[in-house]
Design an enzyme around this catalytic site. Sequence first.
Site, PDB file in Angstrom:
ATOM      1  N   ASP A  89       0.872  -1.166   0.000  1.00  0.00           N
ATOM      2  CA  ASP A  89       0.000   0.000   0.000  1.00  0.00           C
ATOM      3  C   ASP A  89       0.914   1.222   0.000  1.00  0.00           C
ATOM      4  O   ASP A  89       2.093   1.130   0.368  1.00  0.00           O
ATOM      5  CB  ASP A  89      -0.875  -0.033   1.263  1.00  0.00           C
ATOM      6  CG  ASP A  89      -1.646   1.239   1.476  1.00  0.00           C
ATOM      7  OD1 ASP A  89      -2.256   1.738   0.521  1.00  0.00           O
ATOM      8  OD2 ASP A  89      -1.626   1.754   2.614  1.00  0.00           O
ATOM      9  N   ASP A  91      -0.250   5.051   0.782  1.00  0.00           N
ATOM     10  CA  ASP A  91      -0.563   6.053   1.804  1.00  0.00           C
ATOM     11  C   ASP A  91      -0.544   5.447   3.201  1.00  0.00           C
ATOM     12  O   ASP A  91      -1.137   4.396   3.452  1.00  0.00           O
ATOM     13  CB  ASP A  91      -1.939   6.672   1.538  1.00  0.00           C
ATOM     14  CG  ASP A  91      -1.973   7.446   0.236  1.00  0.00           C
ATOM     15  OD1 ASP A  91      -0.893   7.836  -0.241  1.00  0.00           O
ATOM     16  OD2 ASP A  91      -3.076   7.658  -0.304  1.00  0.00           O
ATOM     17  N   GLU A  98      -1.503  10.463   3.920  1.00  0.00           N
ATOM     18  CA  GLU A  98      -2.576  10.044   3.024  1.00  0.00           C
ATOM     19  C   GLU A  98      -2.608  11.078   1.903  1.00  0.00           C
ATOM     20  O   GLU A  98      -2.920  12.245   2.122  1.00  0.00           O
ATOM     21  CB  GLU A  98      -3.920  10.007   3.758  1.00  0.00           C
ATOM     22  CG  GLU A  98      -4.052   8.886   4.774  1.00  0.00           C
ATOM     23  CD  GLU A  98      -4.223   7.519   4.119  1.00  0.00           C
ATOM     24  OE1 GLU A  98      -4.700   7.459   2.967  1.00  0.00           O
ATOM     25  OE2 GLU A  98      -3.871   6.512   4.764  1.00  0.00           O
ATOM     26  N   ARG A 134     -15.023  12.487  -1.359  1.00  0.00           N
ATOM     27  CA  ARG A 134     -13.852  13.297  -0.996  1.00  0.00           C
ATOM     28  C   ARG A 134     -13.455  14.237  -2.125  1.00  0.00           C
ATOM     29  O   ARG A 134     -13.196  15.421  -1.905  1.00  0.00           O
ATOM     30  CB  ARG A 134     -12.683  12.390  -0.615  1.00  0.00           C
ATOM     31  CG  ARG A 134     -12.838  11.730   0.741  1.00  0.00           C
ATOM     32  CD  ARG A 134     -11.685  10.809   1.066  1.00  0.00           C
ATOM     33  NE  ARG A 134     -11.731   9.575   0.281  1.00  0.00           N
ATOM     34  CZ  ARG A 134     -10.793   8.634   0.324  1.00  0.00           C
ATOM     35  NH1 ARG A 134      -9.721   8.797   1.070  1.00  0.00           N
ATOM     36  NH2 ARG A 134     -10.916   7.531  -0.390  1.00  0.00           N
ATOM     37  N   SER A 178      -2.554   1.023  -4.717  1.00  0.00           N
ATOM     38  CA  SER A 178      -3.076   2.138  -3.930  1.00  0.00           C
ATOM     39  C   SER A 178      -4.447   2.600  -4.403  1.00  0.00           C
ATOM     40  O   SER A 178      -4.762   2.550  -5.599  1.00  0.00           O
ATOM     41  CB  SER A 178      -2.090   3.316  -4.026  1.00  0.00           C
ATOM     42  OG  SER A 178      -2.602   4.458  -3.367  1.00  0.00           O
ATOM     43  N   GLY A 179      -5.229   3.060  -3.447  1.00  0.00           N
ATOM     44  CA  GLY A 179      -6.486   3.723  -3.756  1.00  0.00           C
ATOM     45  C   GLY A 179      -6.255   5.189  -4.053  1.00  0.00           C
ATOM     46  O   GLY A 179      -7.201   5.930  -4.328  1.00  0.00           O
ATOM     47  N   LYS A 227      -8.294  -3.810  -4.448  1.00  0.00           N
ATOM     48  CA  LYS A 227      -6.912  -4.239  -4.231  1.00  0.00           C
ATOM     49  C   LYS A 227      -6.799  -5.758  -4.331  1.00  0.00           C
ATOM     50  O   LYS A 227      -5.785  -6.280  -4.803  1.00  0.00           O
ATOM     51  CB  LYS A 227      -6.397  -3.725  -2.889  1.00  0.00           C
ATOM     52  CG  LYS A 227      -6.166  -2.223  -2.870  1.00  0.00           C
ATOM     53  CD  LYS A 227      -5.497  -1.760  -1.590  1.00  0.00           C
ATOM     54  CE  LYS A 227      -5.269  -0.260  -1.613  1.00  0.00           C
ATOM     55  NZ  LYS A 227      -4.587   0.239  -0.387  1.00  0.00           N
ATOM     56  N   ASP A 248      -1.908  -0.771   5.774  1.00  0.00           N
ATOM     57  CA  ASP A 248      -2.444  -0.363   7.077  1.00  0.00           C
ATOM     58  C   ASP A 248      -3.959  -0.412   7.166  1.00  0.00           C
ATOM     59  O   ASP A 248      -4.515  -0.325   8.257  1.00  0.00           O
ATOM     60  CB  ASP A 248      -1.994   1.066   7.391  1.00  0.00           C
ATOM     61  CG  ASP A 248      -2.696   2.082   6.493  1.00  0.00           C
ATOM     62  OD1 ASP A 248      -3.466   2.905   7.010  1.00  0.00           O
ATOM     63  OD2 ASP A 248      -2.480   2.039   5.266  1.00  0.00           O
TER      64      ASP A 248
END
Length: 295
Positions: A89, A91, A98, A134, A178-179, A227, A248
């Site tokens: 991952d 962030d 992040e 977001r 990653s997102g 993912k 995480d």
Amino acid sequence: MEGLISAQLNPIRTYSTQESFVFSPTFSLRIKTIGFGNKFKAMRNLKSYTSINASVQPLEASKEDQFNKALPSKEVLELWRNADAVCFDVDSTVCLDEGIDELAEFCGAGKAVAEWTARAMSGSIPFEDALAARLSLFNPSIAQVQDFLEKRPPRISRGIDELVKKMKARNTDVYLISGGFRQMINPVASILGIPVDHIFANQLLFGSAGEFLGFDTDEPTSRSGGKAIAVQQIRKANGYKSLVMIGDGATDLVARKPGGADLFICYAGVQLREAVAAKADWLVFNFKDLIDSLE
């Protein structure tokens, strides 16, 4: 209306702190050319979102039983040491921050976006909903993204560069999943010497005038469970016998499933997410533990 544009970014200025290791790579920001159509469905029909109060448990506020996973079993160590590939991952794992929170703060919407991020990482809301919500709070333009990348170089977690080098020396392939967004992850990959085709992440979309249009919903990481799909694709394409996922958040944990990761290591050096740590195969608070375990 015209399609999307490409932009060449200026070199990133060197930035370093006691917690980070970066240099100044030059790279291109490539924006995929598309028309209007279904690429913008992620931003269509957005509901009116409000801020959600959410919190992330600090490292020092954990119960004693949360550290049960800190001592890996013999089986876990064997899987780790013999992995053909390791997926990280980005962030709050490879990087201290992040990325979307930092970009939002730079654009003036930091607090509201950070609350959504914490909720998304806990797994209590569909990732695609949180991502769209977001972005809708600040709608970053391409000029803002370029300015952000120049003024806020990535802060790399202590020890990750050494760990990646160690992996490469052992002929273990390294991936970033990653997102977050490719525009912000490309420089991280450059710092660590990870090839661009080993990045699985989202893509911000911009119009011909540089205005924000949305994000590419064709990327597997743009939605819940993405993912896991990315890891399955990586494994199938390369025929890896053993693959490890390190991260995480809840979105990283789901990668440990049949056909996906054999092992999930929860990295809590930045944030400890209790529900995620409880289900991990191994809980670590610094990358040195992982480095030392390979000796």
